[in-house]
Design a protein around this motif. Sequence first.
Motif, short mmCIF file in Angstrom:
data_model
loop_
_atom_site.label_atom_id
_atom_site.label_comp_id
_atom_site.label_asym_id
_atom_site.label_seq_id
_atom_site.Cartn_x
_atom_site.Cartn_y
_atom_site.Cartn_z
N ASP A 80 -10.83 16.01 -8.79
CA ASP A 80 -9.74 16.75 -8.16
C ASP A 80 -8.91 17.44 -9.24
O ASP A 80 -8.52 16.81 -10.22
CB ASP A 80 -8.85 15.79 -7.34
CG ASP A 80 -7.93 16.54 -6.39
OD1 ASP A 80 -8.06 17.76 -6.27
OD2 ASP A 80 -7.08 15.89 -5.76
N SER A 113 0.71 8.82 1.91
CA SER A 113 0.18 8.90 3.28
C SER A 113 0.90 7.93 4.20
O SER A 113 0.86 8.08 5.42
CB SER A 113 -1.31 8.56 3.32
OG SER A 113 -2.00 9.17 2.29
N VAL A 120 3.78 -4.11 -9.02
CA VAL A 120 2.51 -3.55 -8.53
C VAL A 120 2.79 -2.51 -7.44
O VAL A 120 2.18 -1.44 -7.42
CB VAL A 120 1.56 -4.66 -8.02
CG1 VAL A 120 0.38 -4.06 -7.27
CG2 VAL A 120 1.07 -5.52 -9.16
N SER A 149 -2.60 10.78 -8.61
CA SER A 149 -3.93 11.18 -8.17
C SER A 149 -3.91 12.31 -7.14
O SER A 149 -4.86 13.06 -7.03
CB SER A 149 -4.74 9.98 -7.67
OG SER A 149 -4.09 9.39 -6.59
N THR A 150 -2.81 12.45 -6.38
CA THR A 150 -2.83 13.51 -5.37
C THR A 150 -1.77 14.60 -5.58
O THR A 150 -1.91 15.70 -5.08
CB THR A 150 -2.66 12.94 -3.95
OG1 THR A 150 -1.71 11.91 -3.99
CG2 THR A 150 -3.96 12.44 -3.39
N ASP A 202 0.85 -1.20 0.00
CA ASP A 202 0.00 0.00 0.00
C ASP A 202 0.88 1.25 0.00
O ASP A 202 0.79 2.09 0.88
CB ASP A 202 -0.91 -0.02 1.23
CG ASP A 202 -2.00 1.06 1.15
OD1 ASP A 202 -2.20 1.62 0.06
OD2 ASP A 202 -2.60 1.35 2.19
N HIS A 218 3.88 0.56 -9.14
CA HIS A 218 2.71 1.07 -9.86
C HIS A 218 1.79 1.84 -8.90
O HIS A 218 1.23 2.87 -9.24
CB HIS A 218 1.99 -0.10 -10.52
CG HIS A 218 0.60 0.19 -11.01
ND1 HIS A 218 0.34 1.02 -12.07
CD2 HIS A 218 -0.61 -0.23 -10.56
CE1 HIS A 218 -0.96 1.09 -12.26
NE2 HIS A 218 -1.56 0.35 -11.36
N LEU A 219 1.68 1.33 -7.67
CA LEU A 219 0.82 1.97 -6.67
C LEU A 219 1.33 3.35 -6.28
O LEU A 219 0.56 4.31 -6.22
CB LEU A 219 0.73 1.11 -5.41
CG LEU A 219 -0.04 -0.19 -5.54
CD1 LEU A 219 0.04 -0.97 -4.24
CD2 LEU A 219 -1.49 0.09 -5.89
N ARG A 271 -10.48 11.84 -11.22
CA ARG A 271 -9.31 10.98 -11.03
C ARG A 271 -9.79 9.58 -10.66
O ARG A 271 -10.73 9.44 -9.88
CB ARG A 271 -8.43 11.51 -9.90
CG ARG A 271 -8.12 12.99 -10.02
CD ARG A 271 -6.95 13.25 -10.92
NE ARG A 271 -6.88 14.67 -11.28
CZ ARG A 271 -5.97 15.19 -12.09
NH1 ARG A 271 -5.05 14.41 -12.64
NH2 ARG A 271 -5.98 16.47 -12.38
N GLY A 289 -3.31 -2.33 -2.75
CA GLY A 289 -3.32 -0.88 -2.60
C GLY A 289 -4.73 -0.37 -2.78
O GLY A 289 -5.62 -0.73 -2.04
N ARG A 328 -11.38 3.90 1.66
CA ARG A 328 -10.04 4.50 1.70
C ARG A 328 -9.97 5.74 0.83
O ARG A 328 -9.28 6.70 1.17
CB ARG A 328 -9.01 3.46 1.34
CG ARG A 328 -8.99 2.41 2.44
CD ARG A 328 -8.27 1.18 2.08
NE ARG A 328 -6.93 1.44 1.67
CZ ARG A 328 -6.16 0.53 1.14
NH1 ARG A 328 -6.63 -0.67 0.93
NH2 ARG A 328 -4.94 0.82 0.81
N PHE A 373 -9.22 6.65 -8.47
CA PHE A 373 -8.46 6.30 -7.27
C PHE A 373 -8.18 4.81 -7.19
O PHE A 373 -7.15 4.39 -6.70
CB PHE A 373 -9.19 6.79 -6.02
CG PHE A 373 -9.12 8.27 -5.86
CD1 PHE A 373 -7.95 8.87 -5.43
CD2 PHE A 373 -10.18 9.06 -6.20
CE1 PHE A 373 -7.86 10.24 -5.33
CE2 PHE A 373 -10.12 10.45 -6.10
CZ PHE A 373 -8.95 11.03 -5.66
N ILE A 406 1.74 -3.99 -16.42
CA ILE A 406 0.66 -3.91 -15.42
C ILE A 406 -0.32 -2.81 -15.79
O ILE A 406 -1.53 -2.99 -15.75
CB ILE A 406 1.24 -3.66 -14.00
CG1 ILE A 406 2.01 -4.90 -13.53
CG2 ILE A 406 0.15 -3.30 -13.00
CD1 ILE A 406 2.94 -4.65 -12.38
N TYR A 409 -0.52 15.51 -8.77
CA TYR A 409 -0.42 15.38 -10.23
C TYR A 409 0.49 16.42 -10.88
O TYR A 409 0.99 16.21 -11.95
CB TYR A 409 -1.81 15.42 -10.87
CG TYR A 409 -2.76 16.34 -10.18
CD1 TYR A 409 -2.81 17.67 -10.50
CD2 TYR A 409 -3.59 15.85 -9.15
CE1 TYR A 409 -3.65 18.53 -9.84
CE2 TYR A 409 -4.44 16.71 -8.48
CZ TYR A 409 -4.46 18.05 -8.81
OH TYR A 409 -5.30 18.89 -8.16
N LYS A 413 0.67 5.71 -9.09
CA LYS A 413 -0.73 6.12 -9.15
C LYS A 413 -1.08 7.08 -8.02
O LYS A 413 -1.84 8.02 -8.20
CB LYS A 413 -1.66 4.91 -9.11
CG LYS A 413 -1.79 4.28 -10.47
CD LYS A 413 -2.96 3.35 -10.55
CE LYS A 413 -4.28 4.02 -10.26
NZ LYS A 413 -5.39 3.07 -10.42
#
Lengths: 207, 329
Positions: free
Chosen positions: B143, A122, A151, A162-163, A118, A154-155, B148, B198, B241, B150, A198, A165, A158
């Motif tokens: 966003d 954060s 993976v 997404s946060t 994960d 890749h996480l 986006r 994830g 999440r 997630f 992936i 960018y 991503k």
Amino acid sequence: MLFKKGAEANLYLETWYGKKIIRKYRYKKAYRIEELDFQLRRSRTFHEAKLLLEARKIGVPTPFIYMIDVKNTSIYMDYIEGNQLKKDMNHLINKNLICEKVGEKIGLLHSNDIIHGDLTTSNIIIAKNGIIYFIDFGLGGFSSSLEDKGVDLHLIKKALESTHYKFADECFDAILTGYKRIVGAEFLQNIKVKITEIESRGRYFQR
Amino acid sequence: MKICLGIESTAHTLGIGVINSEGKILKQVQKTFIPEIGGGIHPRKAAEHHFKYARELIKEVKNSNNFNLKDINYVAFSQGPGLGVCLRVGAVIARTLHQTLNIPLIGVNHCLAHLEIGKLFCDAKDPICVYTSGGNTQIIGFDGGRYRVFGETLDIPIGNMLDVFSREAHLQHPGGPKVEKLAKLSNKFVELPYTVKGMDFSFSGLLTAAINKLEAGEKLEDMCFSIQEVSFGMLVEVTERALAHTEKNEVLLTGGVAANLRLQEMLKIMAEEHGATFYVVPKQVAGDNGAMIAWTGLLQANYRQFLKIDESNVLPKWRIDEIEIPWIN
């Protein structure tokens, strides 16, 4: 005292024999049936503790564990004073340097077959003393497969997209630079190919 | 007041909807291709089905009492993502109307349309969207000028997983409603792989394991119950999440699988625990339909996102996160 309410666990700031500690309690999810819920919470508590410990052994900073209470799905661990990378990211001056260091640590985890599971901004804490801590291994595991390591990367890619960018590409490149220092150029090349693979599996990927 | 006609043809449904800029649906008609037992959606057969019913549906729209064909200001069609051959049918109808009525042509993203119609009907402002159907499973939030993604499926969508499982169990397509009905008869949990990586999830391993266990003699009801608990559990966990991560306070469930009451219940419990409001798209616009394409077409028309015919090729793999959204601040 409730320190932070998370999506799957609550963190309580408590005192443990005079020391400030965090108790991470994976709480019950009312939306899941009891059997599935307890099974998931128990295995994640156990795995997380194990991974936190293993990561620490190979030189990836993680909070020190004092006690594990599997039945009550709780882990008692060190309290780390600092900020989540997510919060610091937008006003860090030395973004690339930090990201390279993060990349090195991920490289260390992966060369020891530890998968975080994960990797988001954060779950990385920059402590007041500058040390970069990794937390929240609840979805992690041990694996030597390129797929699982791919993976993982890749996480984080991503999560950046997404946060954060605005500078996601730059940061991810810096992470890979640090990663390469540990795993070497050949492995980096292999994993880059894997990440592309992936991503291409995701639905409606633009080819 | 503007009026837009929208055409939907991404997969098994050919739908035409007409909506005005107040969000009132003036007309909604559709025909759905139903595969034979033991089969799935054959793209060519579905496209042939759409061609066959296109004239009939257009005629029905034309004969509506609510408006005249010449009152229509724009024609919108779902340009992607979806099955290429099916998308092309909608595109041909749209281009024809564009030329004969001499009105602007608008290309709409199918996933975006599902979210926008959901927001319109539920009056949601800035939700975390759970978009799950036979062709897509994504957790989406707005966003920085775009929607986006997630979390999303790393392999097959939930609806597809349910369809294939029920096909193996010799149930008629679509499988989701049948699985839901059978699941109500059981509360015996059979262990199945729970795969969250994830923010993403995977359903192919779950599908294989469920089919194997069914063949090994587990009862169909128990398998239906367990499949729902595990797959929806994964979906709700990731939604939770995303909600915690973005600190939004609304959850919107949309797409074909939104009709499932157990999924609705689980998301509602989760949302309430986080002090968020849960919305589910009304049944009439939950599945694929023309009205959602028309509504999104109207939103795009405000920003003059019109297509020339040579720009109107279908985009079978068009992702929602490629699109700039000017109408949300």
